[in-house]
Enzyme design. Structure first.
Site, PDB file in Angstrom:
ATOM      1  N   TYR A 156       0.835  -1.205   0.000  1.00  0.00           N
ATOM      2  CA  TYR A 156       0.000   0.000   0.000  1.00  0.00           C
ATOM      3  C   TYR A 156       0.870   1.256   0.000  1.00  0.00           C
ATOM      4  CZ  TYR A 156      -3.408   3.437   1.713  1.00  0.00           C
ATOM      5  OH  TYR A 156      -4.209   4.542   1.877  1.00  0.00           O
ATOM      6  N   LYS A 160       1.126   4.066  -2.981  1.00  0.00           N
ATOM      7  CA  LYS A 160       0.733   5.454  -2.742  1.00  0.00           C
ATOM      8  C   LYS A 160       1.899   6.418  -2.993  1.00  0.00           C
ATOM      9  CE  LYS A 160      -3.551   4.648  -1.777  1.00  0.00           C
ATOM     10  NZ  LYS A 160      -4.637   5.121  -2.672  1.00  0.00           N
ATOM     11  N   ILE A 189      -9.911   8.619   7.318  1.00  0.00           N
ATOM     12  CA  ILE A 189     -11.170   9.287   7.003  1.00  0.00           C
ATOM     13  C   ILE A 189     -12.321   8.459   7.554  1.00  0.00           C
ATOM     14  CG2 ILE A 189     -12.591  10.210   5.120  1.00  0.00           C
ATOM     15  CD1 ILE A 189      -9.967  10.009   3.396  1.00  0.00           C
ATOM     16  N   THR A 191     -14.914   6.966   6.695  1.00  0.00           N
ATOM     17  CA  THR A 191     -15.738   6.304   5.689  1.00  0.00           C
ATOM     18  C   THR A 191     -16.590   5.239   6.381  1.00  0.00           C
ATOM     19  OG1 THR A 191     -14.063   4.607   5.258  1.00  0.00           O
ATOM     20  CG2 THR A 191     -13.938   6.631   3.944  1.00  0.00           C
TER      21      THR A 191
END
Length: 249
Positions: A156, A160, A189, A191
């Protein structure tokens, strides 16, 4: 109504940040092609934010498939006549807490192909459509962990970081073509998926931000909308953190 007459494409639009970004662009008076790996969530979002269905288009496409992304761009242009804006948001995190030497090769491939190669495929077909118009703006969704390292999430983090390099290279290539490319690097975040992970997890995530809270999806969507708008006409090749101070530590 800063996007009147504009047409946008948003990947990963079936939930989370993608849904909020699509809704924000629609609120700015753009038409929006919503792209996702599964059709049902995309259609549900379209019905929610555009009940009449005049200004949204649901497209089932896997960003790991270049032919699917080429077709997605073509369908949006056929439906709305052009493509002006793109938000390349689709991505997965992969497992957490796994050191490099223990990471399965197939998991590495899946994360890199989705998070990084998927953005390359998307841009490969978005850019020509924008060049045909003579203008455009692209926002690629990186992460705070595309700016700093993160132990246990090598695939990841690498993807990124790669998104930022891809963004900068494309921005330089297009600088004289009136097509801008930027990256957004969010922290954690709120979400639906993260909220469902439980209070212990969300409290820990909030604690990593100096501001001691999670970002809202609307805050991220507003930043993306600004970068896509004509108000950001002199902004390209840059990375914009929205992380409550996480990367300032």
């Amino acid at each position: 109504m800063e996007f009147t007459g504009k047409v946008a494409l948003v990947t990963g639009a079936g939930t989370g940040n993608g849904e909020a970004i699509a809704e924000r662009l629609l609120a700015g008076d753009s038409s929006v092609g919503l792209v996702g790996r599964r059709l049902e969530p995309i259609m549900a979002v379209c019905k929610k934010i555009d009940p009449v269905g005049d200004r949204t288009l649901a497209i089932e496409a896997d960003v790991r498939d270049p032919a699917a992304m080429q077709s997605a761009v073509r369908h949006i242009v056929e439906r709305f006549g052009r493509l002006d804006l793109a938000v390349n948001n689709a991505g997965i995190t992969g497992p957490a807490g796994t050191p490099v030497q223990s990471l399965e090769i197939e998991i590495w491939k899946e994360v890199i192909e989705t998070d990084l190669t998927g953005i390359f495929y998307s841009m490969k077909y978005e850019i020509p459509a924008m060049l045909e118009n003579g203008s455009g703006a692209i926002v690629n969704m990186s992460s705070a962990n595309g700016v700093v390292g993160l132990a246990g999430m090598a695939a990841y983090t690498a993807a990124k970081h790669g998104i930022i390099g891809l963004t900068r290279s494309a921005a330089l290539e297009l600088a004289e073509s009136n097509v801008r490319v930027c990256a957004v690097a969010p922290g954690y975040i709120a979400t639906p998926r993260i909220v469902k992970s439980g209070k212990d997890v969300t409290d820990w995530m909030a604690s990593t931000h100096p501001m001691k809270r999670l970002a809202t999806r609307e805050e991220v969507a507003d930043l993306v909308a600004y970068l896509l708008s004509d108000r950001a006409a002199f902004i390209t090749g840059s990375v914009h953190s929205i992380d409550g101070g996480y990367t300032a530590q």
